[in-house]
Design a protein around this motif. Sequence first.
Motif, PDB file in Angstrom:
ATOM      1  N   VAL A 488      -5.856 -29.278  -9.254  1.00  0.00           N
ATOM      2  CA  VAL A 488      -5.454 -29.045  -7.833  1.00  0.00           C
ATOM      3  C   VAL A 488      -6.443 -29.591  -6.993  1.00  0.00           C
ATOM      4  O   VAL A 488      -7.771 -29.512  -7.504  1.00  0.00           O
ATOM      5  N   PHE A 489      -6.106 -30.664  -6.143  1.00  0.00           N
ATOM      6  CA  PHE A 489      -7.022 -31.396  -5.310  1.00  0.00           C
ATOM      7  C   PHE A 489      -6.840 -31.074  -3.804  1.00  0.00           C
ATOM      8  O   PHE A 489      -5.701 -31.072  -3.273  1.00  0.00           O
ATOM      9  N   LEU A 490      -7.881 -30.296  -3.042  1.00  0.00           N
ATOM     10  CA  LEU A 490      -7.876 -29.864  -1.757  1.00  0.00           C
ATOM     11  C   LEU A 490      -8.562 -30.872  -0.941  1.00  0.00           C
ATOM     12  O   LEU A 490      -9.785 -31.035  -0.970  1.00  0.00           O
ATOM     13  N   GLU A 491      -7.953 -31.702  -0.267  1.00  0.00           N
ATOM     14  CA  GLU A 491      -8.515 -32.881   0.563  1.00  0.00           C
ATOM     15  C   GLU A 491      -9.321 -32.281   2.105  1.00  0.00           C
ATOM     16  O   GLU A 491      -9.330 -31.185   2.125  1.00  0.00           O
ATOM     17  N   GLU A 492      -9.570 -33.385   2.669  1.00  0.00           N
ATOM     18  CA  GLU A 492     -10.534 -32.872   4.027  1.00  0.00           C
ATOM     19  C   GLU A 492      -9.935 -32.201   4.816  1.00  0.00           C
ATOM     20  O   GLU A 492      -8.772 -32.051   5.224  1.00  0.00           O
ATOM     21  N   ARG A 493     -10.706 -31.063   5.022  1.00  0.00           N
ATOM     22  CA  ARG A 493     -10.232 -29.937   6.097  1.00  0.00           C
ATOM     23  C   ARG A 493      -9.073 -29.271   5.587  1.00  0.00           C
ATOM     24  O   ARG A 493      -8.557 -28.551   6.679  1.00  0.00           O
ATOM     25  N   SER A 494      -8.774 -29.190   4.370  1.00  0.00           N
ATOM     26  CA  SER A 494      -7.533 -28.358   4.219  1.00  0.00           C
ATOM     27  C   SER A 494      -7.967 -26.973   4.029  1.00  0.00           C
ATOM     28  O   SER A 494      -9.098 -26.555   3.864  1.00  0.00           O
ATOM     29  N   GLN A 495      -6.894 -26.191   4.134  1.00  0.00           N
ATOM     30  CA  GLN A 495      -7.113 -24.711   3.870  1.00  0.00           C
ATOM     31  C   GLN A 495      -6.198 -24.054   3.065  1.00  0.00           C
ATOM     32  O   GLN A 495      -4.950 -23.716   3.771  1.00  0.00           O
ATOM     33  N   ALA A 496      -6.247 -23.848   1.894  1.00  0.00           N
ATOM     34  CA  ALA A 496      -5.449 -23.235   1.036  1.00  0.00           C
ATOM     35  C   ALA A 496      -5.909 -21.936   0.807  1.00  0.00           C
ATOM     36  O   ALA A 496      -6.904 -21.632   0.322  1.00  0.00           O
ATOM     37  N   TRP A 497      -4.870 -20.948   0.347  1.00  0.00           N
ATOM     38  CA  TRP A 497      -4.937 -19.751  -0.225  1.00  0.00           C
ATOM     39  C   TRP A 497      -4.299 -19.753  -1.790  1.00  0.00           C
ATOM     40  O   TRP A 497      -3.224 -19.911  -1.941  1.00  0.00           O
ATOM     41  N   ILE A 498      -5.108 -19.783  -2.723  1.00  0.00           N
ATOM     42  CA  ILE A 498      -4.794 -19.975  -3.971  1.00  0.00           C
ATOM     43  C   ILE A 498      -5.206 -18.629  -4.929  1.00  0.00           C
ATOM     44  O   ILE A 498      -6.173 -18.250  -4.967  1.00  0.00           O
ATOM     45  N   GLU A 499      -4.313 -18.007  -5.510  1.00  0.00           N
ATOM     46  CA  GLU A 499      -4.348 -16.781  -6.030  1.00  0.00           C
ATOM     47  C   GLU A 499      -3.728 -16.696  -7.480  1.00  0.00           C
ATOM     48  O   GLU A 499      -2.619 -17.108  -7.594  1.00  0.00           O
ATOM     49  N   GLU A 500      -4.276 -16.233  -8.357  1.00  0.00           N
ATOM     50  CA  GLU A 500      -3.517 -15.920  -9.913  1.00  0.00           C
ATOM     51  C   GLU A 500      -3.020 -16.856 -10.427  1.00  0.00           C
ATOM     52  O   GLU A 500      -1.908 -16.907 -11.004  1.00  0.00           O
ATOM     53  N   MET A 501      -3.488 -18.219 -10.452  1.00  0.00           N
ATOM     54  CA  MET A 501      -3.074 -19.420 -11.176  1.00  0.00           C
ATOM     55  C   MET A 501      -3.797 -19.675 -12.241  1.00  0.00           C
ATOM     56  O   MET A 501      -5.185 -19.430 -12.496  1.00  0.00           O
ATOM     57  N   GLU A 502      -3.312 -20.298 -13.253  1.00  0.00           N
ATOM     58  CA  GLU A 502      -3.877 -20.975 -14.172  1.00  0.00           C
ATOM     59  C   GLU A 502      -4.108 -22.421 -14.431  1.00  0.00           C
ATOM     60  O   GLU A 502      -2.975 -23.168 -13.842  1.00  0.00           O
ATOM     61  N   ILE A 503      -4.896 -22.851 -14.669  1.00  0.00           N
ATOM     62  CA  ILE A 503      -5.359 -24.525 -14.561  1.00  0.00           C
ATOM     63  C   ILE A 503      -5.797 -24.882 -15.982  1.00  0.00           C
ATOM     64  O   ILE A 503      -6.842 -24.434 -16.428  1.00  0.00           O
ATOM     65  N   SER A 504      -5.060 -25.935 -16.776  1.00  0.00           N
ATOM     66  CA  SER A 504      -5.649 -26.060 -18.190  1.00  0.00           C
ATOM     67  C   SER A 504      -5.349 -27.401 -18.668  1.00  0.00           C
ATOM     68  O   SER A 504      -4.504 -28.328 -17.922  1.00  0.00           O
ATOM     69  N   ASP A 505      -6.185 -28.023 -19.244  1.00  0.00           N
ATOM     70  CA  ASP A 505      -6.088 -29.356 -20.019  1.00  0.00           C
ATOM     71  C   ASP A 505      -5.889 -30.261 -19.047  1.00  0.00           C
ATOM     72  O   ASP A 505      -4.915 -31.264 -18.966  1.00  0.00           O
ATOM     73  N   THR A 506      -6.884 -30.442 -18.059  1.00  0.00           N
ATOM     74  CA  THR A 506      -6.664 -31.590 -16.896  1.00  0.00           C
ATOM     75  C   THR A 506      -7.693 -32.652 -17.629  1.00  0.00           C
ATOM     76  O   THR A 506      -8.952 -32.284 -17.922  1.00  0.00           O
ATOM     77  N   GLN A 507      -7.305 -34.070 -17.298  1.00  0.00           N
ATOM     78  CA  GLN A 507      -8.231 -34.952 -17.706  1.00  0.00           C
ATOM     79  C   GLN A 507      -9.285 -35.300 -16.518  1.00  0.00           C
ATOM     80  O   GLN A 507     -10.564 -35.687 -16.622  1.00  0.00           O
ATOM     81  N   GLY A 508      -8.914 -34.684 -15.431  1.00  0.00           N
ATOM     82  CA  GLY A 508     -10.197 -34.643 -14.211  1.00  0.00           C
ATOM     83  C   GLY A 508     -10.606 -33.187 -14.126  1.00  0.00           C
ATOM     84  O   GLY A 508     -10.596 -32.678 -15.096  1.00  0.00           O
ATOM     85  N   SER A 509     -11.064 -32.954 -13.165  1.00  0.00           N
ATOM     86  CA  SER A 509     -11.469 -31.635 -12.719  1.00  0.00           C
ATOM     87  C   SER A 509     -10.455 -30.662 -12.474  1.00  0.00           C
ATOM     88  O   SER A 509      -9.262 -31.084 -12.020  1.00  0.00           O
ATOM     89  N   GLY A 510     -10.457 -29.436 -12.915  1.00  0.00           N
ATOM     90  CA  GLY A 510      -9.455 -28.104 -12.568  1.00  0.00           C
ATOM     91  C   GLY A 510      -9.093 -28.232 -11.173  1.00  0.00           C
ATOM     92  O   GLY A 510      -8.300 -28.443 -10.700  1.00  0.00           O
ATOM     93  N   LEU A 511     -10.373 -27.900 -10.382  1.00  0.00           N
ATOM     94  CA  LEU A 511     -10.233 -27.432  -9.063  1.00  0.00           C
ATOM     95  C   LEU A 511     -10.991 -28.589  -8.187  1.00  0.00           C
ATOM     96  O   LEU A 511     -12.509 -28.559  -8.542  1.00  0.00           O
ATOM     97  N   VAL A 512     -10.585 -29.479  -7.352  1.00  0.00           N
ATOM     98  CA  VAL A 512     -11.479 -30.090  -6.364  1.00  0.00           C
ATOM     99  C   VAL A 512     -11.367 -29.851  -4.955  1.00  0.00           C
ATOM    100  O   VAL A 512     -10.423 -29.768  -4.462  1.00  0.00           O
ATOM    101  N   LEU A 513     -12.542 -29.407  -4.402  1.00  0.00           N
ATOM    102  CA  LEU A 513     -12.781 -28.948  -2.858  1.00  0.00           C
ATOM    103  C   LEU A 513     -13.470 -30.185  -2.201  1.00  0.00           C
ATOM    104  O   LEU A 513     -14.623 -30.577  -2.417  1.00  0.00           O
ATOM    105  N   TRP A 514     -12.682 -30.968  -1.551  1.00  0.00           N
ATOM    106  CA  TRP A 514     -13.286 -31.994  -0.901  1.00  0.00           C
ATOM    107  C   TRP A 514     -13.817 -31.679   0.612  1.00  0.00           C
ATOM    108  O   TRP A 514     -14.026 -30.754   1.051  1.00  0.00           O
TER     109      TRP A 514
END
Length: 915
Positions: A488-514
């Motif tokens: 999951v990639f959250l770009e500049e000034r984004s505002q996301a509400w994320i809950e109860e999610m599974e992130i697995s086996d990504t070649q990059g980072s799991g969660l990216v907060l820019w």
Amino acid sequence: MTPELQRVAARGWGTHRTIGAAIRAADDGAVVSIQPGSYKESLVLDRDITVVAEKGRGTVRITAAHGPGVSVSAGHVVLRELEFEGSDAAEPVVLARGGSLELESCELSGGRLELARDSTAQVRGCTVHGAKRAGVHVTGTARGSFEDCTIRSVDGYGLTLVDTARADLRRTRVQRTTDCGVLLGGTSSATFDDCELAHTGDAALLVYAPAQPLLRGCRLHDTRAQGVRIEDAPGRPAPQPLHQAQPEEAGPEAGGEGASAGQDERRIRLDKCEIFRTQAEGVLVSGGSRVLLRDCDVREAHGAGLFAYGTARVELESVRIVDVPDTAVTVAESAQVRARNGVFSRTGTGGLLAQGDAVLELADCQVAATGHSAVQLAGNARAVLVDCTVADSAQHGIRLSGGADLLAERTRIERTKLAGVLVDGADAVLRDCVISEAETGVRLDTRHRPLLDGCEFRAIRRTGIEVAADTAALIRGGQVAGTGSAGVFLEERSQAWIEEMEISDTQGSGLVLWTGSAPRIRAVTVTGAGKNGVYVHEGGAGILEDCEISGSAFPAVYTGPKSAPVLRRLLVHDVQEDLSAAEDAEAVFEDCWVRDVSVSTLPQAEEEPSAGAVAVAGGGPVRRKLASDQGSSEKNGAEEGVTEDQLPELLAELEALVGLDRVKQEVGSLAKVMQMVKRRQEAGLQPPPLSRHLVFAGNPGTGKTTVARLYGRLLAALGLLARGHLVEADRGSLVGEYVGHTAPKTTAIFRRALGGVLFIDEAYALVPYAQSTDFGHEAIATLVKLMEDHRDEVVVIAAGYPTDMQRFIDSNPGLASRFTRTLTFDDYSSDELVEIVRYQAARHQYQVPDETLAALVEYFDGIERTEHFGNGRTARQVFQRMTEQHAQRVAELLDPGTDDLTIVRPQDLPPRTAV
């Protein structure tokens, strides 16, 4: 009784030399038998009579002397195995203006067959060819039945029906016309069973609604325009919405012979038909027409398979549209198309296109192998996809732009060259969808707040979910598994509400907060990331709660320069390293737990995280603080059992808070009033009118949440609340993303607070400036009703900046009567901030000598008190940075003593710019 027989022959005894003479001599019901030959006559028939070729078909030819070859005005007339040739191809060769006509195994050339006025006709095994304008024309109230007939080689239309005429055709072919094969106008109706309309100079079938054809098992092909073109007649009333109830079998279907009595709506129907090799659209529907296609096959159309515009309403059931160079379905203007069990595949451009104010509804459909985006919505178009499959798109699976709106449920989107779903300025709700083998799973770039609920993203070549700059989104449940880049990639000034999610086996980072992103992330699990589990870029922020990170190749969490995320109740396990922090990172970790980590800068709690907290800033050592710290954050949920015996203890805990003198006085007074209320109730007396709901007005970090939690426990100790627990909420947890979502969402969180306190932080955000239609007003109205329905079961506290809370109260008349008391939380003075630091130090076994306390007063006096000033939060951050500065200083000593390890000096104060 044997009918009278009149014979016609060119020579011979006892025969008539002309057909006309035989007819004049015949009585009603007589049979006129014609010997082989050619006859130039124009017959007028007005009574019951049968005219036949004695030697069968192809032996008798009747050429019109003038006008029609045959005119029928009355009676029952039978013409069998005769050939008729007209005198003028643009005029009728056989004309019925009344009575009943039977044509059997006849051939008509050089003119049309015309049924007019109230005549009826049964035509079997006949051929009409060589006419102009029309091969067969049915008008007035005439009724015609055609079986095993052929209408061909017409310089004009093959068959035309106008006025209120009616025709039934079985196994009939209309071929090689210079204009349309069949034209229906007026309020005419017709059924076509197992018919063929082919090689037409215009559309195979042209319908001017409200004319009403029914086609079953027909083939329409090789046209120079559309297979079917349906246009609106002038003066038709506006159509009703597609979603209104309609008769299950609307259309001319009662026994296959007519429209149902009392029918609310006339629909044009095609059942089990084939439409192929058209030079324009397969089916074109305009105006306010109602059309139903069932079990039909549209292919090899030069334009769109189906094009609907105007206010048309089209239903597709088990329809297959394939092999078209354009879109399979285009819906424009205010048209609506609803499809079920459809297949739309192998298109040169898009699969389905909706634009303008169009509506597209799909259920159990497949859209595959498209040259452009499989489903594209533009303008203000709306689409609903339920249990559908979108696959093998050369561009996006679903693309939304402008003011478009999408609801997709249980839909699979797979093998797309670009994004599975691209939301560009539009709004979307995806529930229980699966997106796989796409370049990007979903990209959200919009001013709306899209919802992804329970969706799965698998085998994505790049990023699973991208939330673009300045975009807000709600992502609830689901999983991202197997991405070539970030989960999951959250770009500049984004505002996301994320809950109860599974992130697995990504070649990059799991969660990216820019940079500038500020998400709220809860109960997210990140496993097996190829880089960091959570990557916070320079200047990133946000709150992550109850998350778990394991198996990442890089440090589980990376916090970049000047980043300031807050991570609460974080569990990190089975990684090489748990944290990598930039020198000037300002991240805060609370209630964290570390297990099976090779290199750890986070301490491992003795038990699973519940009360501890960890604060991290820069690259210095990490120190724990306790749950009882001033202003610490605690889990929502039920408190331990609170009894009246604990009331003095709770009041003492309130009094021990630093500062807040006015607040403590008012809460203490409220507690006494509530105690008196309880005593009156126990004595059987009516309680005085009193609202327990409060407004907390104050700047950030002034202890509003801490006091709210204590207030709930006080009321529970008095027996006025069942549990006294605190449930925190804000705009994101109360306001829905689409129409109909806000009230259930608000009700759900309100019910969690029953028996305790509902604490609404930044309550003024429910009423944004100059947005009277915002869903926040619906949330407020729902809260007002629930507060009335459960007035003795819950306490609601609305908190926020002092200057904004009055706007919240004024937004609904019901709020002013329920929130009658406001508690003002003043900013902390410098001395009070120093006391918070001293309290923190004592809890963590540090000593703060007088010279350090004096330096702290001067330090806080020098901090500018802007709207971003954090009050108690600032004091805690200062203490955290002091422990890091202290650690770096002591680390340089060869043999530090106890005083060295516990005493913080003035030189340990951080630069003001670092806080």
